[in-house]
Motif scaffolding. Structure first.
Motif, PDB file in Angstrom:
ATOM      1  N   GLU A  56       2.038   7.444   7.462  1.00 12.27           N
ATOM      2  CA  GLU A  56       0.672   7.970   7.499  1.00 12.27           C
ATOM      3  C   GLU A  56       0.655   9.474   7.758  1.00 12.27           C
ATOM      4  OE1 GLU A  56      -3.533   7.295   9.954  1.00 12.27           O
ATOM      5  OE2 GLU A  56      -1.762   6.086  10.401  1.00 12.27           O
TER       6      GLU A  56
ATOM      7  N   TYR B 223      -3.344  -0.705   7.160  1.00 14.56           N
ATOM      8  CA  TYR B 223      -4.226   0.291   6.577  1.00 14.56           C
ATOM      9  C   TYR B 223      -5.051   0.929   7.687  1.00 14.56           C
ATOM     10  CZ  TYR B 223      -7.793  -3.419   6.811  1.00 14.56           C
ATOM     11  OH  TYR B 223      -8.645  -4.408   7.235  1.00 14.56           O
TER      12      TYR B 223
ATOM     13  N   SER C 181       0.866  -1.187   0.000  1.00 16.25           N
ATOM     14  CA  SER C 181       0.000   0.000   0.000  1.00 16.25           C
ATOM     15  C   SER C 181       0.894   1.225   0.000  1.00 16.25           C
ATOM     16  CB  SER C 181      -0.912   0.008   1.231  1.00 16.25           C
ATOM     17  OG  SER C 181      -0.160   0.295   2.400  1.00 16.25           O
ATOM     18  N   SER C 182       0.275   2.400  -0.056  1.00 20.57           N
ATOM     19  CA  SER C 182       1.065   3.633  -0.011  1.00 20.57           C
ATOM     20  C   SER C 182       1.829   3.748   1.306  1.00 20.57           C
ATOM     21  CB  SER C 182       0.154   4.852  -0.196  1.00 20.57           C
ATOM     22  OG  SER C 182      -0.864   4.882   0.800  1.00 20.57           O
ATOM     23  N   GLU C 183       1.274   3.181   2.386  1.00 20.44           N
ATOM     24  CA  GLU C 183       1.935   3.280   3.685  1.00 20.44           C
ATOM     25  C   GLU C 183       3.165   2.385   3.768  1.00 20.44           C
ATOM     26  OE1 GLU C 183      -0.383   3.028   7.191  1.00 20.44           O
ATOM     27  OE2 GLU C 183      -1.738   4.641   6.596  1.00 20.44           O
TER      28      GLU C 183
ATOM     29  N   GLN D 150      -7.214  12.909   4.749  1.00 17.54           N
ATOM     30  CA  GLN D 150      -6.345  11.755   4.946  1.00 17.54           C
ATOM     31  C   GLN D 150      -6.387  10.908   3.673  1.00 17.54           C
ATOM     32  OE1 GLN D 150      -8.674  11.220   8.835  1.00 17.54           O
ATOM     33  NE2 GLN D 150      -6.788  10.070   9.251  1.00 17.54           N
TER      34      GLN D 150
ATOM     35  N   SER E 250       0.660  11.654   4.832  1.00 18.85           N
ATOM     36  CA  SER E 250      -0.459  11.472   3.907  1.00 18.85           C
ATOM     37  C   SER E 250      -1.707  12.198   4.385  1.00 18.85           C
ATOM     38  CB  SER E 250      -0.770   9.968   3.748  1.00 18.85           C
ATOM     39  OG  SER E 250       0.348   9.274   3.278  1.00 18.85           O
TER      40      SER E 250
ATOM     41  N   PHE F 123      -4.929   7.427   1.316  1.00 20.19           N
ATOM     42  CA  PHE F 123      -4.386   6.072   1.368  1.00 20.19           C
ATOM     43  C   PHE F 123      -4.569   5.439   0.000  1.00 20.19           C
ATOM     44  CE2 PHE F 123      -4.847   1.485   2.125  1.00 20.19           C
ATOM     45  CZ  PHE F 123      -3.699   1.228   2.861  1.00 20.19           C
TER      46      PHE F 123
END
Length: 241
Positions: A35, A138, A28-30, A121, A38, A123
């Protein structure tokens, strides 16, 4: 196998059988972006923020596909789009097979009203042939994943489903918002950090003058007086501006 299989399962069965190895894909982007990097606060309402993000995502080829209202007044927006198509060919001189897999991204944007501003926020997760991958990490506000996605270990498209592209997209939008000249609705709220005021350093310190080391008591007194006068003149010059 009941789960979706990326790349080689089915149409690309030869490669899967030759490697005999595949595993679940859960980036994932994380995976690439913390976080805290983002999220940001924008001026205006959630609708103002939604229009701004719709514009930014549209420029990058991602369109809004869903909007969900939350009980706390927040709104969740989903953006999806394709990034690239990967063609893989395997086989021998007697038999050749191939398939094309479409790689894309899904982004979740939660907009929460906070007085005259909106907290945003973000994600993101990769998709393969329209199937959104699950993730090991997530936020609680992102809907649960439906089903794991698998890929052959030797599949050459793995570098496209690491979460790096999603993280770069989010980072790029954050930077574009920060650099935007606009200060109207949908613009980032710039919060100044704590200011520390350090005492002004005197321009002249008698003990640091070259002649101080060889000066006698009378001369040192004159040097002290000279520095005192220079410092006084400097303060007056600042006050007069």
């Amino acid at each position: 196998m009941k789960n979706h299989e990326l790349g080689l399962m089915g149409l690309m069965g030869l490669m899967v059988l030759s490697t005999g190895c595949f595993d679940v894909v859960r980036p994932s982007s994380e995976t690439q972006l913390p976080e805290k990097q983002s999220r940001l606060v924008l001026t205006g309402t959630t609708d103002d923020a939604a229009r701004r993000f719709s514009e930014l995502f549209s420029k990058r080829g991602f369109q809004v596909t869903d909007r969900q209202k939350r009980k706390n007044g927040a709104t969740l927006y989903v953006f999806k789009g394709q990034r690239t198509a990967l063609t893989t060919v395997t086989g021998t001189n007697r038999f050749v097979s191939g398939s094309t897999d479409t790689v894309g991204s899904t982004f979740y944007v939660l907009l929460t009203p906070e007085g005259d501003t909106t907290k945003a926020q973000l994600f993101g997760k990769p998709t393969l042939n329209g199937n959104e991958v699950c993730s090991d990490e997530y936020p609680a506000w992102v809907p649960d994943c439906v089903e794991d996605v698998y890929a052959g270990v030797a599949w050459h498209g793995r570098e496209q489903v690491t979460g790096r592209e999603e993280a770069e997209t989010i980072r790029g939008m954050m930077l574009e918002l920060e650099l935007a000249a606009s200060s109207g609705p949908g613009s980032p709220v710039v919060t100044a950090g704590p200011q520390t005021t350090e005492p002004a350093q005197p321009a002249c310190v008698a003990s640091q003058l070259p002649e101080w080391k060889t000066a006698n008591a009378v001369e040192k007194k004159k040097l002290l007086e000279r520095c005192r006068q220079e410092s006084k003149d400097g303060v007056q010059a600042v006050d007069s501006k």
